[in-house]
Design an enzyme around this catalytic site. Structure first.
Site, PDB file in Angstrom:
ATOM      1  N   GLY A  14       0.609  -1.196   0.212  1.00  0.00           N
ATOM      2  CA  GLY A  14       0.011   0.078   0.047  1.00  0.00           C
ATOM      3  C   GLY A  14       0.876   1.071  -0.093  1.00  0.00           C
ATOM      4  O   GLY A  14       0.407   2.515   0.351  1.00  0.00           O
ATOM      5  N   ASP A  55      -2.337  -7.406  -6.940  1.00  0.00           N
ATOM      6  CA  ASP A  55      -3.258  -7.420  -5.875  1.00  0.00           C
ATOM      7  C   ASP A  55      -3.034  -8.294  -5.006  1.00  0.00           C
ATOM      8  O   ASP A  55      -2.634  -9.469  -5.024  1.00  0.00           O
ATOM      9  CB  ASP A  55      -4.503  -7.971  -6.776  1.00  0.00           C
ATOM     10  N   LEU A  56      -3.133  -7.687  -3.754  1.00  0.00           N
ATOM     11  CA  LEU A  56      -2.981  -8.351  -2.398  1.00  0.00           C
ATOM     12  C   LEU A  56      -3.506  -9.647  -2.234  1.00  0.00           C
ATOM     13  O   LEU A  56      -3.421 -10.670  -1.689  1.00  0.00           O
ATOM     14  CB  LEU A  56      -3.464  -7.328  -1.249  1.00  0.00           C
ATOM     15  N   ALA A  78      -2.209  -1.545   3.345  1.00  0.00           N
ATOM     16  CA  ALA A  78      -3.172  -1.381   2.218  1.00  0.00           C
ATOM     17  C   ALA A  78      -4.631  -1.936   2.867  1.00  0.00           C
ATOM     18  O   ALA A  78      -4.900  -2.793   3.431  1.00  0.00           O
ATOM     19  CB  ALA A  78      -2.750  -2.501   1.022  1.00  0.00           C
ATOM     20  N   LYS A 149     -11.237  -5.111   9.110  1.00  0.00           N
ATOM     21  CA  LYS A 149     -10.039  -4.685   9.839  1.00  0.00           C
ATOM     22  C   LYS A 149      -9.649  -5.693  11.066  1.00  0.00           C
ATOM     23  O   LYS A 149      -8.466  -5.845  11.430  1.00  0.00           O
ATOM     24  CB  LYS A 149     -10.062  -3.556  10.008  1.00  0.00           C
TER      25      LYS A 149
HETATM   26  P1  NAD Z   1      -5.109   4.893   1.048  1.00  0.00           P
HETATM   27  O1  NAD Z   1      -6.265   4.535   0.229  1.00  0.00           O
HETATM   28  O2  NAD Z   1      -4.671   5.973   0.912  1.00  0.00           O
HETATM   29  O3  NAD Z   1      -3.937   3.823   0.922  1.00  0.00           O
HETATM   30  C1  NAD Z   1      -4.223   2.295   0.596  1.00  0.00           C
HETATM   31  C2  NAD Z   1      -3.467   1.873  -0.502  1.00  0.00           C
HETATM   32  O4  NAD Z   1      -3.741   0.637  -0.639  1.00  0.00           O
HETATM   33  C3  NAD Z   1      -3.700   2.477  -1.687  1.00  0.00           C
HETATM   34  O5  NAD Z   1      -2.588   2.973  -2.490  1.00  0.00           O
HETATM   35  C4  NAD Z   1      -4.163   1.529  -2.552  1.00  0.00           C
HETATM   36  O6  NAD Z   1      -3.955   1.474  -3.843  1.00  0.00           O
HETATM   37  C5  NAD Z   1      -3.733   0.095  -1.894  1.00  0.00           C
HETATM   38  N1  NAD Z   1      -4.565  -1.047  -2.132  1.00  0.00           N
HETATM   39  C6  NAD Z   1      -5.876  -1.245  -2.003  1.00  0.00           C
HETATM   40  N2  NAD Z   1      -6.364  -2.282  -2.271  1.00  0.00           N
HETATM   41  C7  NAD Z   1      -5.186  -3.062  -2.667  1.00  0.00           C
HETATM   42  C8  NAD Z   1      -4.785  -4.545  -3.105  1.00  0.00           C
HETATM   43  N3  NAD Z   1      -5.909  -5.213  -3.409  1.00  0.00           N
HETATM   44  N4  NAD Z   1      -3.920  -4.763  -3.474  1.00  0.00           N
HETATM   45  C9  NAD Z   1      -2.615  -3.907  -3.413  1.00  0.00           C
HETATM   46  N5  NAD Z   1      -2.820  -2.665  -2.893  1.00  0.00           N
HETATM   47  C10 NAD Z   1      -4.053  -2.195  -2.482  1.00  0.00           C
HETATM   48  O7  NAD Z   1      -5.463   4.640   2.400  1.00  0.00           O
HETATM   49  P2  NAD Z   1      -5.033   5.100   3.931  1.00  0.00           P
HETATM   50  O8  NAD Z   1      -5.627   6.312   4.416  1.00  0.00           O
HETATM   51  O9  NAD Z   1      -3.464   5.605   3.408  1.00  0.00           O
HETATM   52  O10 NAD Z   1      -4.871   3.997   4.939  1.00  0.00           O
HETATM   53  C11 NAD Z   1      -3.667   3.228   4.941  1.00  0.00           C
HETATM   54  C12 NAD Z   1      -4.107   2.085   6.267  1.00  0.00           C
HETATM   55  O11 NAD Z   1      -4.330   2.809   7.397  1.00  0.00           O
HETATM   56  C13 NAD Z   1      -5.224   1.359   5.955  1.00  0.00           C
HETATM   57  O12 NAD Z   1      -5.079  -0.016   6.326  1.00  0.00           O
HETATM   58  C14 NAD Z   1      -6.502   2.091   6.892  1.00  0.00           C
HETATM   59  O13 NAD Z   1      -7.375   0.895   6.893  1.00  0.00           O
HETATM   60  C15 NAD Z   1      -5.727   2.332   8.031  1.00  0.00           C
HETATM   61  N6  NAD Z   1      -6.404   3.514   8.659  1.00  0.00           N
HETATM   62  C16 NAD Z   1      -6.369   4.696   7.860  1.00  0.00           C
HETATM   63  C17 NAD Z   1      -7.086   5.797   8.646  1.00  0.00           C
HETATM   64  C18 NAD Z   1      -7.486   7.151   8.026  1.00  0.00           C
HETATM   65  O14 NAD Z   1      -7.928   8.216   8.580  1.00  0.00           O
HETATM   66  N7  NAD Z   1      -6.902   7.581   6.811  1.00  0.00           N
HETATM   67  C19 NAD Z   1      -7.266   5.616   9.901  1.00  0.00           C
HETATM   68  C20 NAD Z   1      -7.479   4.223  10.684  1.00  0.00           C
HETATM   69  C21 NAD Z   1      -6.743   3.313   9.885  1.00  0.00           C
END
Ligand code: NAD
Length: 247
Positions: A14, A55-56, A78, A149
């Site tokens: 990710g 893809d994961l 991710a 999650k």
């Molecule tokens: P984001 O969407 O910006 O980043 C996630 C990345 O994962 C993206 O680049 C996407 O292309 C990639 N991805 C998605 N599906 C995929 C797959 N099947 N195979 C490979 N790559 C894949 O999200 P973020 O805000 O950076 O979140 C990052 C992590 O933090 C996540 O796990 C999310 O659950 C967690 N999180 C985020 C927040 C927030 O406020 N943004 C809060 C709590 C937890």
């Protein structure tokens, strides 16, 4: 301090996302020279970083990237964003995270850090004040995102100490900062759709937000310290003994 480079090989799953990109930046900034990214789309192009696109949910994709990267430390950030159909979360968060664990164990990766979410303990009805790791997962998850999650996190924690792999999970609450792809868009939509007149509670409700670079820093600290002995609170069930010689 996490400022000294370890010289290890890192794979950020990710790593083209909001948080993932800040983790990549923090690794490069402290002088790491062996950083790879696995993502379903490539949004960044840096000569000093190896990008794997896949893809994961596809075990060959992620197992191939973990092997080719030679990663000793895998940081898995991710997840699909909020608001999608349930089956995508099952596929990416549950199947995908199981794939990551299996691929790490097969490749002999010593350390896996997983980005979970604070909302795995939030059912949507009661306040969480000064909550910590002793609070159990929500009995009734808020939605498919939070359900998957929590199950992904549980799988990562259950894998700790098995087949030479050390694991941990971090639970950020809201994350803000440059590169955010959800929070500001959501706030903007509320204003644009004239939904600003709704109020939940008596205007004293609080919600935690952390600056993205600090969340990235926490991931580096977790990776650095994983396997180092220090007092920890073990909550759900005692973890099996861990071989601390892994480094
Ligand atoms: P984001 O969407 O910006 O980043 C996630 C990345 O994962 C993206 O680049 C996407 O292309 C990639 N991805 C998605 N599906 C995929 C797959 N099947 N195979 C490979 N790559 C894949 O999200 P973020 O805000 O950076 O979140 C990052 C992590 O933090 C996540 O796990 C999310 O659950 C967690 N999180 C985020 C927040 C927030 O406020 N943004 C809060 C709590 C937890």
């Amino acid at each position: 301090s996490n400022s000294a480079p370890t010289g290890e090989a890192y794979l950020v799953i990710g790593g083209c996302g909001f948080l993932g990109r800040h983790i990549v930046d923090a690794l490069v900034k402290r002088g790491e020279t062996n950083v790879s990214v696995f993502d379903i789309v490539q949004r960044h192009f840096d000569a000093n970083i190896t990008f794997f696109t896949g893809d994961l949910a596809n075990i060959e994709d992620i197992a191939g990237a973990i092997k080719k990267s030679g990663a000793k430390i895998v940081i898995h950030t991710a997840s699909p964003p909020h608001g999608l159909a349930a089956d995508i979360y099952e596929k990416v968060n549950v199947v995908g995270t199981h794939n990551v664990i299996e691929a790490c164990q097969d490749a002999g990766v010593p350390k896996l850090v997983y980005t979970s979410s604070a909302s795995v303990i939030y059912s949507g009805s009661e306040n969480l004040i000064n909550a910590d790791e002793r609070i159990p997962y929500a009995a009734v998850p808020l939605d498919a995102y939070n359900d998957t999650k929590a199950r992904a996190e549980a799988a990562v924690l259950a894998a700790n100490g098995k087949e030479g792999l050390l694991t941990c999970a971090l639970r950020p609450s809201g994350i803000f900062g440059p590169g955010d792809r959800q929070a500001i868009m959501g706030f903007h939509a509320v204003v644009k759709n004239n939904q600003t007149k709704f109020q939940i509670g008596d205007n004293t409700n609080l919600f935690d937000w952390t600056y993205v670079a600090n969340v990235a820093h926490a991931h580096l600290l977790a990776a650095d310290k994983l396997g180092v002995t220090y007092p920890v609170l073990v909550l759900h069930e005692p973890l099996p003994p861990v071989d601390l010689s892994l480094g």
